[in-house]
Design a protein around this motif. Structure first.
Motif, short mmCIF file in Angstrom:
data_model
loop_
_atom_site.label_atom_id
_atom_site.label_comp_id
_atom_site.label_asym_id
_atom_site.label_seq_id
_atom_site.Cartn_x
_atom_site.Cartn_y
_atom_site.Cartn_z
N LEU B 121 0.84 -1.20 0.00
CA LEU B 121 0.00 0.00 0.00
C LEU B 121 0.88 1.26 0.00
CD1 LEU B 121 -2.91 -0.99 2.43
CD2 LEU B 121 -3.00 -0.68 -0.05
N ILE B 122 2.05 1.15 0.58
CA ILE B 122 2.99 2.29 0.55
C ILE B 122 3.43 2.54 -0.89
CG2 ILE B 122 5.25 3.11 1.32
CD1 ILE B 122 4.78 1.60 3.92
N THR B 123 3.67 1.45 -1.63
CA THR B 123 4.08 1.59 -3.03
C THR B 123 3.01 2.29 -3.85
OG1 THR B 123 5.28 -0.48 -2.82
CG2 THR B 123 4.87 0.31 -5.06
N VAL B 124 1.79 1.80 -3.72
CA VAL B 124 0.71 2.37 -4.53
C VAL B 124 0.47 3.83 -4.13
CG1 VAL B 124 -1.28 1.65 -3.12
CG2 VAL B 124 -1.52 1.85 -5.56
N THR B 125 0.60 4.12 -2.85
CA THR B 125 0.43 5.50 -2.39
C THR B 125 1.52 6.40 -2.95
OG1 THR B 125 -0.61 4.75 -0.35
CG2 THR B 125 0.28 6.97 -0.35
N ALA B 126 2.76 5.93 -2.93
CA ALA B 126 3.88 6.74 -3.42
C ALA B 126 3.70 7.09 -4.90
CB ALA B 126 5.20 6.00 -3.20
N VAL B 127 3.33 6.08 -5.70
CA VAL B 127 3.17 6.31 -7.14
C VAL B 127 2.01 7.29 -7.40
CG1 VAL B 127 2.57 5.23 -9.33
CG2 VAL B 127 4.20 4.11 -7.81
N LEU B 128 0.90 7.04 -6.73
CA LEU B 128 -0.27 7.89 -6.98
C LEU B 128 -0.06 9.31 -6.42
CD1 LEU B 128 -3.23 5.41 -6.39
CD2 LEU B 128 -2.31 6.26 -8.55
N ALA B 129 0.68 9.42 -5.32
CA ALA B 129 0.95 10.76 -4.77
C ALA B 129 1.82 11.56 -5.74
CB ALA B 129 1.64 10.63 -3.41
N LEU B 130 2.76 10.89 -6.38
CA LEU B 130 3.61 11.59 -7.36
C LEU B 130 2.76 12.05 -8.55
CD1 LEU B 130 6.55 12.32 -8.10
CD2 LEU B 130 6.66 10.16 -9.36
N VAL B 131 1.91 11.15 -9.01
CA VAL B 131 1.00 11.51 -10.11
C VAL B 131 0.12 12.69 -9.69
CG1 VAL B 131 -1.00 10.72 -11.45
CG2 VAL B 131 0.99 9.23 -11.18
N ALA B 132 -0.38 12.62 -8.47
CA ALA B 132 -1.29 13.67 -7.98
C ALA B 132 -0.58 15.01 -7.90
CB ALA B 132 -1.82 13.28 -6.60
N PHE B 133 0.65 14.99 -7.40
CA PHE B 133 1.38 16.26 -7.25
C PHE B 133 1.66 16.89 -8.62
CE2 PHE B 133 5.07 18.93 -6.90
CZ PHE B 133 4.83 19.63 -5.72
N VAL B 134 2.23 16.11 -9.51
CA VAL B 134 2.58 16.65 -10.83
C VAL B 134 1.32 17.01 -11.61
CG1 VAL B 134 3.77 16.17 -12.99
CG2 VAL B 134 4.74 15.34 -10.85
N GLY B 135 0.32 16.13 -11.55
CA GLY B 135 -0.93 16.40 -12.27
C GLY B 135 -1.64 17.63 -11.73
N GLY B 136 -1.66 17.76 -10.41
CA GLY B 136 -2.30 18.92 -9.79
C GLY B 136 -1.59 20.20 -10.17
N ALA B 137 -0.26 20.15 -10.16
CA ALA B 137 0.53 21.34 -10.52
C ALA B 137 0.30 21.70 -11.98
CB ALA B 137 2.01 21.07 -10.26
N SER B 138 0.29 20.69 -12.83
CA SER B 138 0.13 20.94 -14.27
C SER B 138 -1.27 21.46 -14.58
CB SER B 138 0.39 19.65 -15.04
OG SER B 138 -0.08 19.76 -16.35
N PHE B 139 -2.26 20.91 -13.90
CA PHE B 139 -3.65 21.29 -14.18
C PHE B 139 -3.86 22.79 -14.04
CE2 PHE B 139 -8.15 21.43 -12.36
CZ PHE B 139 -8.74 21.46 -13.61
N VAL B 140 -3.38 23.34 -12.93
CA VAL B 140 -3.62 24.77 -12.74
C VAL B 140 -2.46 25.60 -13.31
CG1 VAL B 140 -2.57 25.00 -10.44
CG2 VAL B 140 -4.49 26.46 -11.07
N GLY B 141 -1.25 25.04 -13.28
CA GLY B 141 -0.09 25.79 -13.79
C GLY B 141 -0.21 26.11 -15.27
N ALA B 142 -0.65 25.12 -16.05
CA ALA B 142 -0.81 25.34 -17.49
C ALA B 142 -1.94 26.34 -17.75
CB ALA B 142 -1.10 24.02 -18.19
N GLU B 143 -2.96 26.32 -16.91
CA GLU B 143 -4.05 27.28 -17.06
C GLU B 143 -3.54 28.71 -16.90
OE1 GLU B 143 -7.85 26.96 -17.16
OE2 GLU B 143 -6.88 25.49 -18.40
N TRP B 144 -2.66 28.88 -15.91
CA TRP B 144 -2.10 30.21 -15.69
C TRP B 144 -1.19 30.62 -16.84
CZ3 TRP B 144 -3.89 33.77 -12.73
CH2 TRP B 144 -4.49 33.48 -11.51
N SER B 145 -0.29 29.71 -17.23
CA SER B 145 0.75 30.12 -18.19
C SER B 145 0.21 30.26 -19.61
CB SER B 145 1.92 29.14 -18.15
OG SER B 145 1.47 27.84 -18.38
N THR B 146 -0.93 29.63 -19.93
CA THR B 146 -1.45 29.77 -21.29
C THR B 146 -2.57 30.81 -21.39
OG1 THR B 146 -3.08 28.03 -20.94
CG2 THR B 146 -0.96 27.35 -21.86
N GLY B 147 -2.91 31.43 -20.27
CA GLY B 147 -3.97 32.45 -20.31
C GLY B 147 -5.35 31.88 -20.13
#
Lengths: 346, 338
Positions: B121-147
């Motif tokens: 469960l630690i493995t699955v959490t680590a992988v999904l947390a990484l996806v969540a962090f990068v995906g979350g950052a990209s979701f709103v970050g790209a919105e800001w940077s592209t207008g």
């Protein structure tokens, strides 16, 4: 009828009074982007919003649309005070601000569909506006494959999506080909004819003169001229006259006579430009008394471009390189323009 | 269609987010398949084989010992025995006892669901947390940077509502993906346990314990998503979140670890983020300082210990969340959108 009464009678779709916006920077000091700016746009008009680069046009539009917080002043759209009433009035305002910006990996249809979803606009409207701006065939293509002109069309489509009462277009002709510019002109006229109020900011002053009912000219964050296009042109024509004589050699003598008569004269090789005369007959009478006969006497006409350049003091001067923000400040009491550098640190 | 469902649609249409999620899920699939293939069920045949191998190893060792002892005795008689090769007394060369060759050491890997599933469960959490962090950052970050954010605010001029709706859409999508992945993960490892190991001993209490670990993992995934979203929103660019994390990892963790080690600070791990992540998932991490000797009643030297509990982790996570998301909301409210 006094102007104030007439204005009060006409419905204002957009009102701005004494708008101020100050940018502060530790490194570069303070800059007044908007310095008590006023603007009024009446219903059903196509209103030109003009100003040199850095004069505060985009800041005004962004402030009006709630993207920038003003430091003072009052704004109202469709009779409602903004930014307080923006959430309720936003559905009736379509706007593009500065260059069109869209997520490059979405198609035009997806882009508009998401905006329509966010704004509660029926999805059927998406293809209608894409058809209107000529992008129907490219609707499924990614925006990153679009040219600047196509992005501009998409931006206009996004602004039209809501079928707004007030349409604000910042440089809508930017990147458009000549056909596109003509289409845009025609579109704006049609929209205005349908009752929509259009505010258009543009540097293509010939276009503005052609399509706009009224204009506001801004320089260094202040309004330097406003009103119907014809009135603004008339106010700034200077009542000038072009005078030609039968003999070019008589021009210096004629200039001398007219100057003594109280006129302001600018001599040219084959004619004189004469200002500050009460009526053209004064010229003919003065010159005829000295046996000088006029072969041409014409009222000078000005276009919006020359008025703009005069009011904003941005006409190119040979040998000089004008800097952005190097423009004109109009003293509110006297109305006399004085040139100033309005950059950081003012 | 309202703003929330629009934002869910937008998230689903983002190609990077889709590929990132797919990559994360493929990693999990690879782990699950790898675990299935590298484990096998233990039966009488495997036990007999292990005992045979253990006996063979023992006999080989006995033979080698006897051979070595004979060489030693021959060398002693001949008087040319190298000193560093043989002991003084050749009779001290004796074979190891039989119980030093345990059959269980030769058993193949087998998956004991009750014992090992919590670790996965630690493995699955680590992988999904990484996806969540990068995906979350990209979701709103790209919105800001592209207008895109500016466009949206022209339609919905309610900054905080727009930001929080986007966050809500992100978190609910992460919730859905994590729960689905968790269910599939559990099913995959239950199958591995059933077919390639054992699922014995799975009482209601054991399931409850896994459930709670899974919930903590879910919370960690949502936290990672919210932090990535908040950091990218603060900087109005995806790069700020990714760069910030890189900075924290390199300077704040690696650099700090080196400095603390040089300063001979006790319990260096208590300053490092992974300790708190592990403590959150395992409920407790006990740090040991072997440089300090705590004498026991029996005279043995016991290391000094310090417990990092999931409660201390939760305080750290809560503070991080409040600071980052609070900052993002404050920034959204106060800063001009240019």
């Amino acid at each position: 009828m006094p102007d104030v009464t007439r204005e009060a009678e006409m419905a204002a779709v957009l009102e701005i009074e004494g708008l101020r916006k100050t940018y502060r920077s530790r490194r570069r000091g303070t800059r007044q982007a908007l310095d008590g700016f006023d603007m009024r746009v009446e219903a059903g008009q196509v209103h030109g919003f003009l100003g040199p680069n850095g004069s505060g046009k985009t800041t005004t539009l962004r402030t009006l649309l709630g993207l920038i917080r003003p430091n003072g002043g009052r704004m109202a759209i469709l009779g409602q005070e903004v930014p307080a009433a923006l959430p309720s009035v936003a559905g009736q305002v379509g706007a593009i601000v500065e260059s069109p910006q869209f997520f490059p990996h979405f198609s035009a249809r997806d882009t508009l569909s998401l905006l329509a979803g966010a704004g509660g606009v029926p999805q059927t409207r998406v293809m209608e506006v894409l058809e209107l701006v000529g992008l129907r065939e490219r609707a499924k293509d990614r925006v990153k494959t679009y040219s600047l002109g196509m992005k501009q069309r998409l931006a206009v489509a996004s602004a039209l999506l809501k079928n707004p009462k007030l349409l604000i277009l910042d440089e809508p002709a930017n990147g458009l080909d000549p056909g596109g510019i003509r289409e845009m002109r025609s579109l704006m006229r049609d929209l205005a004819a349908s009752g929509m109020t259009v505010v258009v900011s543009s540097h293509i002053l010939g276009e503005v003169q052609l399509i706009c009912d009224s204009v506001t000219i801004i320089s260094l964050g202040r309004r330097v001229a406003a009103g119907p296009v014809a009135e603004v042109l008339a106010e700034h024509s200077g009542n000038g006259l072009r005078v030609r004589l039968e003999a070019v050699t008589d021009l210096p003598h004629a200039a001398d006579l007219l100057t003594r008569a109280g006129a302001r004269v600018t001599p040219h090789d084959d004619h004189l430009l004469v200002y500050d005369v009460d009526k053209p007959a004064t010229v003919t009478r003065t010159l005829a008394a000295a046996n000088l006969y006029v072969s041409e006497l014409a009222t000078l006409t000005v276009d919006l471009e020359s008025v703009f350049l005069e009011l904003t003091a941005t006409a190119p001067v040979p040998g000089q390189h004008r800097q952005v923000d190097q423009s004109v400040v109009v003293d509110g009491s006297s109305g006399d323009p004085t040139t100033s550098n309005g950059g950081w640190g003012v | 269609m309202n703003l929330y469902t629009t934002e869910l649609r937008r998230l689903g249409k983002r190609r990077f987010v889709r590929y990132l999620t797919l990559a994360g899920l493929l990693v999990l699939v690879a782990v699950a398949v790898g675990m299935f293939l590298t484990n096998q069920k233990i039966g009488p045949a495997q036990v007999a084989e292990a005992e045979r191998v253990a006996e063979r190893d023992y006999q080989q060792n006995v033979a080698m010992t006897q051979q070595f002892r004979a060489e030693c005795e021959r060398a002693k008689v001949a008087g040319d025995a190298p000193r560093d090769r043989f002991p003084e007394d050749c009779s001290s060369i004796t074979p190891p006892p039989r119980d030093a060759f345990q059959a269980e050491w030769h058993l193949p890997a087998t998956f004991e669901f009750r014992e090992e599933f919590a670790e996965t469960l630690i493995t699955v959490t680590a992988v999904l947390a990484l996806v969540a962090f990068v995906g979350g950052a990209s979701f709103v970050g790209a919105e800001w940077s592209t207008g895109g954010m500016m466009n949206l605010l022209l339609w919905r001029p309610q900054r905080i509502r727009v930001l929080l709706t986007k966050l809500g859409a992100l978190l609910s999508a992460l919730f859905g993906v994590t729960v689905l992945a968790g269910v599939l993960w559990t099913a995959a490892f239950w199958a591995t346990g059933s077919l390639r190991g054992s699922t014995a001993g799975m009482t209601a209490g054991a399931w409850q314990s896994f459930g709670l670990t899974g919930l903590r993992g879910l919370a960690l995934v949502l936290l990672a998503g919210a932090l990535g979203f908040g950091l990218a929103s603060l900087g109005r660019h995806t790069a700020l979140a990714l760069g910030g994390v890189l900075g924290v990892m390199v300077v704040g963790q690696f650099g700090l670890g080196v400095v603390l080690a040089m300063a001979q600070v006790r319990f260096i791990e208590s300053w490092l983020l992974p300790t708190y992540l592990l403590a959150w998932m395992n409920k407790k991490v006990t740090l040991q300082d072997w440089a300090a000797c705590q004498a026991s009643y029996t005279g043995e030297c016991e290391p000094l210990t310090r417990d990092i509990t999931w409660q201390s982790s939760s305080v750290l996570f809560a503070v991080s969340l409040v600071v980052v998301l609070g900052g993002a909301i404050w920034s959204m409210r106060r800063r001009d959108i240019t």
